[in-house]
Design a protein around this motif. Sequence first.
Motif, PDB file in Angstrom:
ATOM      1  N   LEU A  43     -14.035  67.185  23.326  1.00 55.83           N
ATOM      2  CA  LEU A  43     -14.624  65.987  22.715  1.00 55.83           C
ATOM      3  C   LEU A  43     -14.862  66.199  21.223  1.00 55.83           C
ATOM      4  N   VAL A  44     -15.358  67.374  20.845  1.00 53.23           N
ATOM      5  CA  VAL A  44     -15.600  67.685  19.431  1.00 53.23           C
ATOM      6  C   VAL A  44     -14.298  67.605  18.644  1.00 53.23           C
ATOM      7  N   PHE A  45     -13.210  68.144  19.198  1.00 53.51           N
ATOM      8  CA  PHE A  45     -11.915  68.104  18.503  1.00 53.51           C
ATOM      9  C   PHE A  45     -11.415  66.661  18.372  1.00 53.51           C
ATOM     10  N   PHE A  46     -11.587  65.856  19.422  1.00 53.53           N
ATOM     11  CA  PHE A  46     -11.173  64.456  19.360  1.00 53.53           C
ATOM     12  C   PHE A  46     -11.993  63.699  18.314  1.00 53.53           C
ATOM     13  N   ILE A  47     -13.277  63.991  18.239  1.00 53.83           N
ATOM     14  CA  ILE A  47     -14.140  63.362  17.224  1.00 53.83           C
ATOM     15  C   ILE A  47     -13.608  63.693  15.824  1.00 53.83           C
ATOM     16  N   GLY A  48     -13.161  64.935  15.624  1.00 52.19           N
ATOM     17  CA  GLY A  48     -12.576  65.312  14.339  1.00 52.19           C
ATOM     18  C   GLY A  48     -11.370  64.450  13.994  1.00 52.19           C
ATOM     19  N   ALA A  49     -10.514  64.202  14.989  1.00 55.50           N
ATOM     20  CA  ALA A  49      -9.337  63.359  14.756  1.00 55.50           C
ATOM     21  C   ALA A  49      -9.751  61.959  14.325  1.00 55.50           C
ATOM     22  N   VAL A  50     -10.758  61.422  14.976  1.00 60.45           N
ATOM     23  CA  VAL A  50     -11.235  60.064  14.654  1.00 60.45           C
ATOM     24  C   VAL A  50     -11.918  60.047  13.286  1.00 60.45           C
ATOM     25  N   LEU A  51     -12.777  61.029  13.034  1.00 58.87           N
ATOM     26  CA  LEU A  51     -13.498  61.070  11.752  1.00 58.87           C
ATOM     27  C   LEU A  51     -12.547  61.055  10.561  1.00 58.87           C
ATOM     28  N   PHE A  52     -11.498  61.881  10.622  1.00 62.02           N
ATOM     29  CA  PHE A  52     -10.605  62.003   9.476  1.00 62.02           C
ATOM     30  C   PHE A  52      -9.702  60.790   9.292  1.00 62.02           C
ATOM     31  N   ILE A  53      -9.399  60.063  10.353  1.00 64.07           N
ATOM     32  CA  ILE A  53      -8.513  58.900  10.188  1.00 64.07           C
ATOM     33  C   ILE A  53      -9.298  57.632   9.822  1.00 64.07           C
ATOM     34  N   LEU A  54     -10.587  57.591  10.133  1.00 66.45           N
ATOM     35  CA  LEU A  54     -11.383  56.386   9.844  1.00 66.45           C
ATOM     36  C   LEU A  54     -11.321  55.934   8.386  1.00 66.45           C
ATOM     37  N   PRO A  55     -11.534  56.816   7.403  1.00 67.48           N
ATOM     38  CA  PRO A  55     -11.483  56.341   6.006  1.00 67.48           C
ATOM     39  C   PRO A  55     -10.124  55.768   5.617  1.00 67.48           C
ATOM     40  N   VAL A  56      -9.065  56.251   6.247  1.00 65.24           N
ATOM     41  CA  VAL A  56      -7.721  55.723   5.939  1.00 65.24           C
ATOM     42  C   VAL A  56      -7.639  54.261   6.371  1.00 65.24           C
ATOM     43  N   PHE A  57      -8.149  53.977   7.552  1.00 61.72           N
ATOM     44  CA  PHE A  57      -8.082  52.604   8.068  1.00 61.72           C
ATOM     45  C   PHE A  57      -9.126  51.677   7.443  1.00 61.72           C
ATOM     46  N   LEU A  58     -10.242  52.250   7.009  1.00 59.24           N
ATOM     47  CA  LEU A  58     -11.321  51.419   6.458  1.00 59.24           C
ATOM     48  C   LEU A  58     -11.109  51.055   4.987  1.00 59.24           C
ATOM     49  N   SER A  59     -10.350  51.867   4.276  1.00 54.90           N
ATOM     50  CA  SER A  59     -10.194  51.628   2.832  1.00 54.90           C
ATOM     51  C   SER A  59      -9.286  50.431   2.580  1.00 54.90           C
ATOM     52  N   ASN A  60      -9.595  49.704   1.527  1.00 55.40           N
ATOM     53  CA  ASN A  60      -8.832  48.516   1.156  1.00 55.40           C
ATOM     54  C   ASN A  60      -7.795  48.803   0.078  1.00 55.40           C
ATOM     55  N   THR A  61      -7.726  50.049  -0.382  1.00 60.66           N
ATOM     56  CA  THR A  61      -6.814  50.354  -1.473  1.00 60.66           C
ATOM     57  C   THR A  61      -5.551  51.004  -0.987  1.00 60.66           C
ATOM     58  N   VAL A  86     -18.798  53.200   2.850  1.00 60.40           N
ATOM     59  CA  VAL A  86     -18.791  53.846   4.164  1.00 60.40           C
ATOM     60  C   VAL A  86     -17.736  54.952   4.229  1.00 60.40           C
ATOM     61  N   GLU A  87     -16.609  54.751   3.530  1.00 60.63           N
ATOM     62  CA  GLU A  87     -15.558  55.771   3.525  1.00 60.63           C
ATOM     63  C   GLU A  87     -16.086  57.093   2.955  1.00 60.63           C
ATOM     64  N   LYS A  88     -16.854  56.990   1.881  1.00 61.94           N
ATOM     65  CA  LYS A  88     -17.409  58.184   1.233  1.00 61.94           C
ATOM     66  C   LYS A  88     -18.388  58.903   2.167  1.00 61.94           C
ATOM     67  N   THR A  89     -19.175  58.136   2.890  1.00 59.88           N
ATOM     68  CA  THR A  89     -20.122  58.710   3.847  1.00 59.88           C
ATOM     69  C   THR A  89     -19.374  59.426   4.972  1.00 59.88           C
ATOM     70  N   ILE A  90     -18.333  58.791   5.497  1.00 58.74           N
ATOM     71  CA  ILE A  90     -17.551  59.407   6.574  1.00 58.74           C
ATOM     72  C   ILE A  90     -16.886  60.689   6.082  1.00 58.74           C
ATOM     73  N   ILE A  91     -16.383  60.674   4.860  1.00 57.77           N
ATOM     74  CA  ILE A  91     -15.746  61.878   4.311  1.00 57.77           C
ATOM     75  C   ILE A  91     -16.767  62.994   4.131  1.00 57.77           C
ATOM     76  N   PHE A  92     -17.995  62.658   3.786  1.00 62.44           N
ATOM     77  CA  PHE A  92     -19.050  63.677   3.731  1.00 62.44           C
ATOM     78  C   PHE A  92     -19.294  64.259   5.122  1.00 62.44           C
ATOM     79  N   VAL A  93     -19.304  63.403   6.145  1.00 64.92           N
ATOM     80  CA  VAL A  93     -19.456  63.881   7.524  1.00 64.92           C
ATOM     81  C   VAL A  93     -18.273  64.791   7.889  1.00 64.92           C
ATOM     82  N   CYS A  94     -17.068  64.440   7.432  1.00 67.59           N
ATOM     83  CA  CYS A  94     -15.892  65.291   7.652  1.00 67.59           C
ATOM     84  C   CYS A  94     -16.109  66.676   7.032  1.00 67.59           C
ATOM     85  N   ALA A  95     -16.699  66.705   5.855  1.00 68.02           N
ATOM     86  CA  ALA A  95     -16.975  67.983   5.190  1.00 68.02           C
ATOM     87  C   ALA A  95     -17.949  68.812   6.018  1.00 68.02           C
TER      88      ALA A  95
END
Length: 129
Positions: free
Chosen positions: A111-129, A3-12
Amino acid sequence: MPVEKTIIFVCAMYCLALAIFHAMFWKLFKWEKDLASLTSANRAIIQILNCRLIYFFLFAAAICILYPVELYTTKLGKAFLSGMSIFWLGRTIEQFIFLRVNSKVVHLLTLVFFIGAVLFILPVFLSNT
């Protein structure tokens, strides 16, 4: 695919969309006419800053596309994602400071800018490494 990889693609794609949006500023905001009233230095600064933002968004999109796994598995990658999240959180806050306009378009952009903040931080919190 993690899911982290998918979210990062959405970030791109998010960054790519913002780059395209900024490339349209000259026509959208009629800069040829509106910026004419500024001093040549201020006119140049605004356009240069916009060009640098376009570059930055394209660079961030490229990093997200080329190095998605590194972004959510390394300290440097997580620092990049966190920094991008802070960038968008700051941009969200700046809407309230500098663009106090009661407009649906302005509220949508906030709202779009706030979504950007959430999108970019999600993989940090979701990753187990």
